[in-house]
Each structure stands twice: as C-alpha cells, then as structure tokens.
Design a protein around this motif. Structure first.
Motif, mmCIF file in Angstrom:
data_model
loop_
_atom_site.group_PDB
_atom_site.id
_atom_site.type_symbol
_atom_site.label_atom_id
_atom_site.label_comp_id
_atom_site.label_asym_id
_atom_site.label_seq_id
_atom_site.Cartn_x
_atom_site.Cartn_y
_atom_site.Cartn_z
ATOM 1 N N ALA A 60 26.384 -10.610 -17.591
ATOM 2 C CA ALA A 60 25.342 -10.242 -18.563
ATOM 3 C C ALA A 60 24.012 -10.013 -17.846
ATOM 4 C CB ALA A 60 25.207 -11.323 -19.625
ATOM 5 N N MET A 61 23.681 -10.880 -16.892
ATOM 6 C CA MET A 61 22.444 -10.723 -16.134
ATOM 7 C C MET A 61 22.468 -9.408 -15.356
ATOM 8 S SD MET A 61 21.188 -10.953 -12.762
ATOM 9 C CE MET A 61 22.414 -11.918 -11.908
ATOM 10 N N ARG A 62 23.600 -9.089 -14.734
ATOM 11 C CA ARG A 62 23.717 -7.827 -13.991
ATOM 12 C C ARG A 62 23.564 -6.629 -14.926
ATOM 13 N NH1 ARG A 62 28.876 -7.340 -10.604
ATOM 14 N NH2 ARG A 62 27.869 -5.359 -10.189
ATOM 15 N N THR A 63 24.152 -6.716 -16.108
ATOM 16 C CA THR A 63 24.047 -5.628 -17.085
ATOM 17 C C THR A 63 22.598 -5.438 -17.517
ATOM 18 O OG1 THR A 63 26.294 -6.052 -17.872
ATOM 19 C CG2 THR A 63 24.823 -4.840 -19.356
ATOM 20 N N VAL A 64 21.938 -6.537 -17.849
ATOM 21 C CA VAL A 64 20.532 -6.467 -18.280
ATOM 22 C C VAL A 64 19.667 -5.942 -17.135
ATOM 23 C CG1 VAL A 64 18.539 -7.859 -18.981
ATOM 24 C CG2 VAL A 64 20.765 -8.213 -20.084
ATOM 25 N N MET A 65 19.936 -6.407 -15.929
ATOM 26 C CA MET A 65 19.144 -5.939 -14.786
ATOM 27 C C MET A 65 19.325 -4.438 -14.576
ATOM 28 S SD MET A 65 18.821 -7.400 -10.891
ATOM 29 C CE MET A 65 19.134 -9.034 -11.439
ATOM 30 N N ALA A 66 20.531 -3.937 -14.733
ATOM 31 C CA ALA A 66 20.782 -2.499 -14.588
ATOM 32 C C ALA A 66 20.052 -1.720 -15.679
ATOM 33 C CB ALA A 66 22.285 -2.218 -14.647
ATOM 34 N N GLN A 67 20.071 -2.239 -16.895
ATOM 35 C CA GLN A 67 19.351 -1.574 -17.993
ATOM 36 C C GLN A 67 17.856 -1.556 -17.708
ATOM 37 O OE1 GLN A 67 20.622 -4.087 -21.217
ATOM 38 N NE2 GLN A 67 22.504 -2.921 -21.589
ATOM 39 N N LEU A 68 17.342 -2.700 -17.268
ATOM 40 C CA LEU A 68 15.911 -2.792 -16.987
ATOM 41 C C LEU A 68 15.506 -1.907 -15.804
ATOM 42 C CD1 LEU A 68 15.244 -6.601 -17.484
ATOM 43 C CD2 LEU A 68 14.495 -4.720 -18.969
ATOM 44 N N SER A 69 16.401 -1.736 -14.850
ATOM 45 C CA SER A 69 16.091 -0.882 -13.701
ATOM 46 C C SER A 69 15.775 0.532 -14.144
ATOM 47 C CB SER A 69 17.269 -0.860 -12.727
ATOM 48 O OG SER A 69 17.428 -2.119 -12.144
ATOM 49 N N GLU A 70 16.401 0.951 -15.245
ATOM 50 C CA GLU A 70 16.157 2.294 -15.772
ATOM 51 C C GLU A 70 14.968 2.347 -16.718
ATOM 52 O OE1 GLU A 70 19.706 3.889 -17.491
ATOM 53 O OE2 GLU A 70 20.905 3.443 -15.708
ATOM 54 N N THR A 71 14.750 1.275 -17.479
ATOM 55 C CA THR A 71 13.724 1.317 -18.515
ATOM 56 C C THR A 71 12.442 0.571 -18.172
ATOM 57 O OG1 THR A 71 14.646 -0.628 -19.623
ATOM 58 C CG2 THR A 71 15.461 1.531 -20.329
ATOM 59 N N ASP A 72 12.544 -0.467 -17.347
ATOM 60 C CA ASP A 72 11.380 -1.306 -17.022
ATOM 61 C C ASP A 72 11.551 -1.899 -15.619
ATOM 62 O OD1 ASP A 72 9.176 -2.963 -17.019
ATOM 63 O OD2 ASP A 72 9.682 -4.001 -18.895
ATOM 64 N N PRO A 73 11.398 -1.071 -14.580
ATOM 65 C CA PRO A 73 11.642 -1.534 -13.204
ATOM 66 C C PRO A 73 10.875 -2.793 -12.785
ATOM 67 C CG PRO A 73 11.469 0.843 -13.245
ATOM 68 C CD PRO A 73 11.082 0.355 -14.626
ATOM 69 N N PRO A 74 9.605 -2.973 -13.163
ATOM 70 C CA PRO A 74 8.924 -4.213 -12.760
ATOM 71 C C PRO A 74 9.592 -5.468 -13.358
ATOM 72 C CG PRO A 74 7.312 -2.568 -13.432
ATOM 73 C CD PRO A 74 8.659 -2.028 -13.793
#
Length: 129
Positions: free
Chosen positions: A22-36
């Motif tokens: 779940a953390m990896r999934t959220v991190m991948a999503q955030l990498s596209e939408t909110d990199p910081p």
C-alpha cells in the motif's frame, strides 16, 4: 505445533506486507501527483521500519494523518481484492515449490560424482597400454 499461533503470526506478516505494498502504491501515485510529498513519504519510510506495520502507521499518523489514512484505505482495498484467491494460490504455490525442491533433491541424490567412483582394473584402459 500450535496452528492457531502460526495462523496469527502469518496474518501479522501478511498485514505488514500489504502495508508495504500500500505504501509503494501511494508513493507511486504521489510521485505523479505530488512529488515533494512522495519524497517525504520515501524519507519517512527509510526512517521507520515497515516490518512492524502497526508501529509504522502509528508513527505516520503523528507525521501526516491524511497520508496514513490513505495507506490504510489502499491496504484494505488490496486485502479485499486478493482475499478471494489467496488461499488457493497459497496452497498451489506451496505444493509446486515443494514438488520442485523434492525433484531437485532427488536428482542430486541420484547423480553420480565421477570423482568418487573407483574404476575397475579391466575398465582402466591406460593400465593395459
């Protein structure tokens, strides 16, 4: 053999693994939408040990409550999606892996080591020549 205890420990390990996914999934999503924010989650995950997912999540709630809730939601979604076919995959996977290990071991046990076999004098062509 305490099967109930084994089941509890297996469940705890699986929950930690699903938290990691779940953390990896959220991190991948955030990498596209909110990199910081993805970077902050990455740095947090390097500091906190995700192997104990509940401690990891408690610490994350103190640092970023919305992100912790998001990971909880994704973890629950993953669990719901895999729950149906996980038991059969587990049984099949264990059976296949055990069969492969047994075959490999039987092959090793039946192979002759040419360095340890002694030749009969009548087979030794160099001694007669």
């Amino acid at each position: 053999m305490d099967l109930k205890q084994i089941a509890k420990e297996t469940s705890k390990t699986l929950i930690s693994y699903l938290t990691f996914q779940a953390m990896r999934t959220v991190m991948a999503q955030l990498s596209e939408t909110d990199p910081p924010r993805a970077l902050r989650l990455h740095e947090f995950s390097r500091r906190e040990r995700i192997e104990n997912s509940e401690s990891y999540l408690q610490a994350l709630f103190k640092e970023d409550q919305a992100l912790a809730f998001r990971i909880l939601t994704v973890r629950e979604h993953i669990a719901e999606e895999i729950a149906e076919f996980l038991p059969e995959m587990l049984r099949t996977g264990i059976q296949q892996a055990n069969t492969e290990r047994r075959c490999e071991q039987l092959e090793r046990m039946t192979q002759l080591d040419p360095g340890t076999t002694s030749m009969h004098p009548e087979q030794d062509s160099t001694s007669e020549e």
